[in-house]
Write an enzyme that holds these catalytic residues in place. Sequence first.
Site, PDB file in Angstrom:
ATOM      1  N   LYS A 118       0.830  -1.219   0.000  1.00  0.00           N
ATOM      2  CA  LYS A 118       0.000   0.000   0.000  1.00  0.00           C
ATOM      3  C   LYS A 118       0.854   1.254   0.000  1.00  0.00           C
ATOM      4  CE  LYS A 118      -4.479  -1.629   1.226  1.00  0.00           C
ATOM      5  NZ  LYS A 118      -5.673  -1.564   2.029  1.00  0.00           N
TER       6      LYS A 118
ATOM      7  N   LYS B 138      -3.149  -9.299  -6.520  1.00  0.00           N
ATOM      8  CA  LYS B 138      -4.428  -9.612  -5.860  1.00  0.00           C
ATOM      9  C   LYS B 138      -5.573  -8.785  -6.458  1.00  0.00           C
ATOM     10  CE  LYS B 138      -5.984  -7.991  -1.697  1.00  0.00           C
ATOM     11  NZ  LYS B 138      -6.196  -7.773  -0.280  1.00  0.00           N
TER      12      LYS B 138
ATOM     13  N   LYS C 259     -10.499  -4.175  -4.228  1.00  0.00           N
ATOM     14  CA  LYS C 259     -11.609  -3.257  -4.515  1.00  0.00           C
ATOM     15  C   LYS C 259     -11.114  -1.869  -4.883  1.00  0.00           C
ATOM     16  CE  LYS C 259     -13.076  -3.820   0.121  1.00  0.00           C
ATOM     17  NZ  LYS C 259     -11.915  -3.694   1.005  1.00  0.00           N
TER      18      LYS C 259
HETATM   19  N1  AQP Z   1      -8.440 -11.069  -3.776  1.00  0.00           N
HETATM   20  C1  AQP Z   1      -8.812 -11.652  -2.642  1.00  0.00           C
HETATM   21  N2  AQP Z   1      -8.855 -12.993  -2.539  1.00  0.00           N
HETATM   22  C2  AQP Z   1      -9.246 -13.596  -1.364  1.00  0.00           C
HETATM   23  N3  AQP Z   1      -9.633 -12.912  -0.271  1.00  0.00           N
HETATM   24  C3  AQP Z   1      -9.615 -11.561  -0.330  1.00  0.00           C
HETATM   25  N4  AQP Z   1      -9.942 -10.602   0.553  1.00  0.00           N
HETATM   26  C4  AQP Z   1      -9.750  -9.393  -0.011  1.00  0.00           C
HETATM   27  N5  AQP Z   1      -9.320  -9.529  -1.278  1.00  0.00           N
HETATM   28  C5  AQP Z   1      -9.213 -10.869  -1.509  1.00  0.00           C
HETATM   29  C6  AQP Z   1     -10.434 -10.868   1.912  1.00  0.00           C
HETATM   30  O1  AQP Z   1     -11.567 -10.046   2.127  1.00  0.00           O
HETATM   31  C7  AQP Z   1     -11.629  -9.675   3.512  1.00  0.00           C
HETATM   32  C8  AQP Z   1     -11.896  -8.213   3.625  1.00  0.00           C
HETATM   33  O2  AQP Z   1     -10.818  -7.497   3.106  1.00  0.00           O
HETATM   34  P1  AQP Z   1     -10.616  -5.993   3.527  1.00  0.00           P
HETATM   35  O3  AQP Z   1     -11.657  -5.165   2.947  1.00  0.00           O
HETATM   36  O4  AQP Z   1     -10.510  -5.889   5.002  1.00  0.00           O
HETATM   37  O5  AQP Z   1      -9.189  -5.591   3.025  1.00  0.00           O
HETATM   38  P2  AQP Z   1      -8.261  -6.055   1.887  1.00  0.00           P
HETATM   39  O6  AQP Z   1      -7.755  -7.433   2.136  1.00  0.00           O
HETATM   40  O7  AQP Z   1      -7.226  -4.975   1.790  1.00  0.00           O
HETATM   41  O8  AQP Z   1      -9.226  -6.069   0.614  1.00  0.00           O
HETATM   42  P3  AQP Z   1      -9.065  -5.285  -0.731  1.00  0.00           P
HETATM   43  O9  AQP Z   1     -10.228  -5.651  -1.595  1.00  0.00           O
HETATM   44  O10 AQP Z   1      -7.706  -5.502  -1.316  1.00  0.00           O
HETATM   45  O11 AQP Z   1      -9.254  -3.789  -0.262  1.00  0.00           O
HETATM   46  P4  AQP Z   1      -8.389  -2.518  -0.580  1.00  0.00           P
HETATM   47  O12 AQP Z   1      -8.296  -2.433  -2.086  1.00  0.00           O
HETATM   48  O13 AQP Z   1      -9.140  -1.378   0.025  1.00  0.00           O
HETATM   49  O14 AQP Z   1      -7.070  -2.746   0.086  1.00  0.00           O
HETATM   50  C9  AQP Z   1     -10.306 -10.100   4.150  1.00  0.00           C
HETATM   51  O15 AQP Z   1     -10.528 -11.278   4.915  1.00  0.00           O
HETATM   52  C10 AQP Z   1      -9.429 -10.404   2.975  1.00  0.00           C
HETATM   53  O16 AQP Z   1      -8.508 -11.418   3.269  1.00  0.00           O
END
Ligand code: AQP
Length: 332
Positions: free
Chosen positions: A115, A197, A200
């Site tokens: 990040k 990965k 969102k």
């Molecule tokens: N690509 C993924 N594959 C499997 N699991 C995923 N998770 C997120 N992306 C994937 C799981 O979703 C839960 C919630 O995630 P989060 O919103 O707390 O944060 P994150 O992991 O940082 O998700 P994003 O989508 O990548 O958000 P941004 O873009 O804002 O950083 C967690 O259990 C995560 O493991």
Amino acid sequence: MFQDRLVSYSGVQPSGNLTIGNYLGAIRNFSLYSEKYKCFYCVVDEHAITVRQNPAELRRRTYETLALYMACGLDPEKNTLYVQSHVHEHAELAWILNCFTGFGELSRMTQFKDKSQKHADNINAGLFTYPVLMAADILLYQTDVVPVGIDQKQHVELCRDIAERFNQIHPDTFTIPEPIVSKSGMKIMSLADPTKKMSKSDENANAVVYILDDRDTIIRKFKRAVTDSDTSVRFAEGKDGINNLMTIYSCFTGKTMEEIEREFEGHGYGDFKLAVGEVCADALAPVQEKFHALLKDKAALEAQMKKGAEEASYYARRTLGKVQKKLGFVKI
Ligand code: AQP
């Protein structure tokens, strides 16, 4: 543990429209825990502001994330569903745990490294201490298990280290939590760059399938997914794009990689991509229908937020009070 039940805790950031990565890696599995565990599921808005958010969008997504929890099968009568900023103990315990966390430990976190590259113009202290707030979320509820996607496992391991360190100095304070990464919850990768990965916050909307995308959009995005110059549907090293699509297909159908290979023997990538799009759209349709119905009644969602915050505060207050007493804070 509360009464005779083990505790499960997890959260999702309202930092963007939720993706099938969030769905398959986390939310879809949440309802499986409701029978066996006392479950807390949080919309972690305080985590979301570690990256700049548009206030109106953050507000909208907070309601939407709560509605999606329910649309994905989480019954608010069986689970505590709430918003992080409604329970002030999270931020207070995070400050205390900051004083039990090493700078070196936080520097090693993969998400911080990723990040801070992605948001080079805003490498704030909150982004760095994000895992400490996450540890506070988990430890406040004396959590036994944390269902997460594999990408968050490192943070849960750090949470265990912090809790063990605290317990060594102040015995019997926190339950030590275990991460649970479900079999189907492997990492879902970007459709545009399958070495990354699916997130969102990705700026390329074609790289990501959102839970709320309509059927045509889902199928179009899968059709455009990056693959390779081979033609056979096989799970193999160097075929990141196809491996990712096979993983998604397997998560939605329950089929093994061997079964998928047999099913698509003699078919090209075009047929396979269409099939992945169709199973994904079919699975998401009932979730979308429930979501839109729930979102129409904002007052009911707010009542749910209030009820969830009251339930969560009851438990959070108890743990924070215990921690403050052990540290020697004066109670008035
Ligand atoms: N690509 C993924 N594959 C499997 N699991 C995923 N998770 C997120 N992306 C994937 C799981 O979703 C839960 C919630 O995630 P989060 O919103 O707390 O944060 P994150 O992991 O940082 O998700 P994003 O989508 O990548 O958000 P941004 O873009 O804002 O950083 C967690 O259990 C995560 O493991």
